[in-house]
Scaffold this motif. Structure first.
Motif, PDB file in Angstrom:
ATOM      1  N   TYR A   1       8.436  36.608  65.887  1.00  0.00           N
ATOM      2  CA  TYR A   1       7.555  36.752  67.044  1.00  0.00           C
ATOM      3  C   TYR A   1       6.318  37.570  66.686  1.00  0.00           C
ATOM      4  N   GLN A   2       6.503  38.625  65.911  1.00  0.00           N
ATOM      5  CA  GLN A   2       5.386  39.515  65.587  1.00  0.00           C
ATOM      6  C   GLN A   2       4.570  39.024  64.398  1.00  0.00           C
ATOM      7  N   GLU A   3       5.230  38.511  63.362  1.00  0.00           N
ATOM      8  CA  GLU A   3       4.530  38.129  62.136  1.00  0.00           C
ATOM      9  C   GLU A   3       4.114  36.661  62.108  1.00  0.00           C
ATOM     10  N   LYS A   4       4.560  35.879  63.092  1.00  0.00           N
ATOM     11  CA  LYS A   4       4.239  34.447  63.174  1.00  0.00           C
ATOM     12  C   LYS A   4       4.798  33.667  61.984  1.00  0.00           C
ATOM     13  N   MET A   5       5.853  34.177  61.385  1.00  0.00           N
ATOM     14  CA  MET A   5       6.566  33.478  60.315  1.00  0.00           C
ATOM     15  C   MET A   5       7.970  34.049  60.236  1.00  0.00           C
ATOM     16  N   THR A   6       8.889  33.277  59.662  1.00  0.00           N
ATOM     17  CA  THR A   6      10.253  33.774  59.525  1.00  0.00           C
ATOM     18  C   THR A   6      10.322  34.819  58.420  1.00  0.00           C
ATOM     19  N   PHE A   7      11.409  35.580  58.404  1.00  0.00           N
ATOM     20  CA  PHE A   7      11.591  36.579  57.358  1.00  0.00           C
ATOM     21  C   PHE A   7      11.638  35.916  55.988  1.00  0.00           C
ATOM     22  N   ASN A   8      12.344  34.779  55.876  1.00  0.00           N
ATOM     23  CA  ASN A   8      12.440  34.087  54.587  1.00  0.00           C
ATOM     24  C   ASN A   8      11.084  33.580  54.116  1.00  0.00           C
ATOM     25  N   ASP A   9      10.251  33.101  55.049  1.00  0.00           N
ATOM     26  CA  ASP A   9       8.903  32.662  54.680  1.00  0.00           C
ATOM     27  C   ASP A   9       8.064  33.847  54.207  1.00  0.00           C
ATOM     28  N   TYR A  10       8.245  34.994  54.862  1.00  0.00           N
ATOM     29  CA  TYR A  10       7.517  36.199  54.462  1.00  0.00           C
ATOM     30  C   TYR A  10       7.935  36.630  53.057  1.00  0.00           C
ATOM     31  N   LEU A  11       9.242  36.593  52.803  1.00  0.00           N
ATOM     32  CA  LEU A  11       9.758  36.980  51.492  1.00  0.00           C
ATOM     33  C   LEU A  11       9.255  36.016  50.416  1.00  0.00           C
ATOM     34  N   LEU A  12       9.245  34.720  50.741  1.00  0.00           N
ATOM     35  CA  LEU A  12       8.725  33.723  49.802  1.00  0.00           C
ATOM     36  C   LEU A  12       7.256  33.997  49.493  1.00  0.00           C
ATOM     37  N   LYS A  13       6.491  34.328  50.513  1.00  0.00           N
ATOM     38  CA  LYS A  13       5.066  34.623  50.319  1.00  0.00           C
ATOM     39  C   LYS A  13       4.872  35.783  49.356  1.00  0.00           C
ATOM     40  N   GLN A  14       5.679  36.842  49.514  1.00  0.00           N
ATOM     41  CA  GLN A  14       5.553  38.004  48.628  1.00  0.00           C
ATOM     42  C   GLN A  14       5.848  37.616  47.176  1.00  0.00           C
ATOM     43  N   ARG A  15       6.881  36.815  46.982  1.00  0.00           N
ATOM     44  CA  ARG A  15       7.250  36.403  45.619  1.00  0.00           C
ATOM     45  C   ARG A  15       6.184  35.484  45.009  1.00  0.00           C
ATOM     46  N   MET A  16       5.681  34.544  45.795  1.00  0.00           N
ATOM     47  CA  MET A  16       4.688  33.599  45.278  1.00  0.00           C
ATOM     48  C   MET A  16       3.362  34.283  44.962  1.00  0.00           C
ATOM     49  N   GLU A  17       2.981  35.252  45.786  1.00  0.00           N
ATOM     50  CA  GLU A  17       1.737  35.978  45.516  1.00  0.00           C
ATOM     51  C   GLU A  17       1.864  36.790  44.230  1.00  0.00           C
ATOM     52  N   ARG A  18       3.047  37.341  43.987  1.00  0.00           N
ATOM     53  CA  ARG A  18       3.281  38.058  42.729  1.00  0.00           C
ATOM     54  C   ARG A  18       3.217  37.080  41.552  1.00  0.00           C
ATOM     55  N   ALA A  19       3.798  35.896  41.737  1.00  0.00           N
ATOM     56  CA  ALA A  19       3.782  34.888  40.677  1.00  0.00           C
ATOM     57  C   ALA A  19       2.348  34.468  40.361  1.00  0.00           C
ATOM     58  N   LYS A  20       1.536  34.269  41.380  1.00  0.00           N
ATOM     59  CA  LYS A  20       0.132  33.904  41.177  1.00  0.00           C
ATOM     60  C   LYS A  20      -0.593  34.984  40.378  1.00  0.00           C
ATOM     61  N   HIS A  21      -0.325  36.236  40.727  1.00  0.00           N
ATOM     62  CA  HIS A  21      -0.964  37.353  40.022  1.00  0.00           C
ATOM     63  C   HIS A  21      -0.573  37.353  38.540  1.00  0.00           C
ATOM     64  N   LEU A  22       0.697  37.126  38.266  1.00  0.00           N
ATOM     65  CA  LEU A  22       1.169  37.122  36.873  1.00  0.00           C
ATOM     66  C   LEU A  22       0.580  35.952  36.091  1.00  0.00           C
ATOM     67  N   LEU A  23       0.466  34.800  36.728  1.00  0.00           N
ATOM     68  CA  LEU A  23      -0.105  33.632  36.058  1.00  0.00           C
ATOM     69  C   LEU A  23      -1.589  33.828  35.764  1.00  0.00           C
ATOM     70  N   GLU A  24      -2.265  34.534  36.643  1.00  0.00           N
ATOM     71  CA  GLU A  24      -3.701  34.752  36.479  1.00  0.00           C
ATOM     72  C   GLU A  24      -4.017  35.858  35.473  1.00  0.00           C
ATOM     73  N   ASN A  25      -3.148  36.865  35.384  1.00  0.00           N
ATOM     74  CA  ASN A  25      -3.517  38.079  34.652  1.00  0.00           C
ATOM     75  C   ASN A  25      -2.645  38.414  33.447  1.00  0.00           C
ATOM     76  N   THR A  26      -1.662  37.578  33.134  1.00  0.00           N
ATOM     77  CA  THR A  26      -0.818  37.839  31.962  1.00  0.00           C
ATOM     78  C   THR A  26      -0.660  36.564  31.138  1.00  0.00           C
ATOM     79  N   ASN A  27      -0.096  36.731  29.959  1.00  0.00           N
ATOM     80  CA  ASN A  27       0.200  35.588  29.091  1.00  0.00           C
ATOM     81  C   ASN A  27       1.680  35.220  29.129  1.00  0.00           C
ATOM     82  N   MET A  28       2.374  35.705  30.142  1.00  0.00           N
ATOM     83  CA  MET A  28       3.802  35.413  30.260  1.00  0.00           C
ATOM     84  C   MET A  28       4.029  33.910  30.377  1.00  0.00           C
ATOM     85  N   LYS A  29       5.105  33.439  29.760  1.00  0.00           N
ATOM     86  CA  LYS A  29       5.469  32.032  29.885  1.00  0.00           C
ATOM     87  C   LYS A  29       5.952  31.767  31.309  1.00  0.00           C
TER      88      LYS A  29
END
Length: 253
Positions: free
Chosen positions: A187-215
């Motif tokens: 109701y407050q965040e306009k998304m489910t908790f699982n969607d919020y958690l997924l967003k946090q993980r995906m944003e971290r993944a994007k950061h790692l792909l952009e700024n590191t040489n990790m496979k």
């Protein structure tokens, strides 16, 4: 002392709630009990209450109608008590700014924790004179709780991105009903908790792909995905491109 109105058609359950603990020790006075919605409205108009507790297990839609009546002329905190089958009713109650929900039969520790949170906010309300500020203050408790959920997620991911995080675990920690906390979050965040958690993980993944040489598989493991195919699927669903293409586009800018 904050005066409480208890609305419960079942006299036996009302007496049980009254005897769960010494209400005065928590700063509340619970003396008045209404068995019907109409009686509750009469008492509410005659007395100066600080909190209304409504057992919707038997009242059902009449309990929601009572919430609507109270909200038309008051920002008084409302606490609902009900069974697990009452969540269609509870969803309606969220739109009426109901402060909290506890499943029946209510447990003394859960009710005590809830009352202490409400008391904190009642003290805040008493310091607010501006009506617009008071209207915003109705959301203080919900914002505090959801803020704690988001803080826990952030701290857990900082500690270990691969850590398994569940709303059930957080709800136990915060002494909240898991289903109701999920409804509050959505109701407050306009998304489910699982969607919020997924967003946090995906944003971290994007950061790692952009700024590191990790496979790619290392990035997947870093953000909590053991199965690489599942990470690929989730990442493409989130960004619109697969992880390899995303890195290629990011590094070519």
């Amino acid at each position: 002392m904050f005066k409480v109105l208890l609305v419960d058609p079942n006299c036996r359950s009302a007496e049980t709630i009254k005897k769960l603990f010494n209400w005065n020790d928590l700063g509340f006075i619970l003396e008045d009990h209404a068995e019907t919605s109409s009686r509750a409205v009469d008492l509410f108009n005659m007395e100066n209450y600080s909190l209304v507790i409504i057992n919707i297990t038997e009242l059902k839609d009449k309990g929601i109608q009572l919430c609507e009546i109270l909200r038309k002329g008051s920002l008084i905190p409302i606490l609902l008590i009900g069974g697990p089958k009452d969540f269609l009713i509870i969803r309606k109650a969220l739109n009426l700014q109901v402060n909290d929900y506890l499943p029946a039969p209510v447990q003394s520790d859960e009710l005590r924790t809830c009352l202490l949170l409400i008391k904190q906010n009642l003290k805040r309300y008493s310091l607010i004179k501006n009506p617009e500020q008071l209207s915003n203050a109705v959301y203080i408790q919900s914002e505090d709780i959801i803020g704690q959920v988001k803080k826990y997620v952030a701290e857990s991911l900082d500690e270990s991105l691969s850590k398994r995080i569940t709303l059930k675990e957080i709800s136990v920690m915060l002494n909240y009903n898991c289903s109701y906390l999920g409804q509050k979050f959505k109701y407050q965040e306009k998304m489910t908790f699982n969607d919020y958690l997924l967003k946090q993980r995906m944003e971290r993944a994007k950061h790692l792909l952009e700024n590191t040489n990790m496979k790619i598989y290392e990035v997947a493991n870093e953000v909590g995905y053991v199965e690489l195919d599942w990470f690929y699927k989730k990442f493409k669903s989130y960004t619109g491109v697969n992880a390899n293409k995303y890195r290629e586009l990011a590094t070519s800018k």
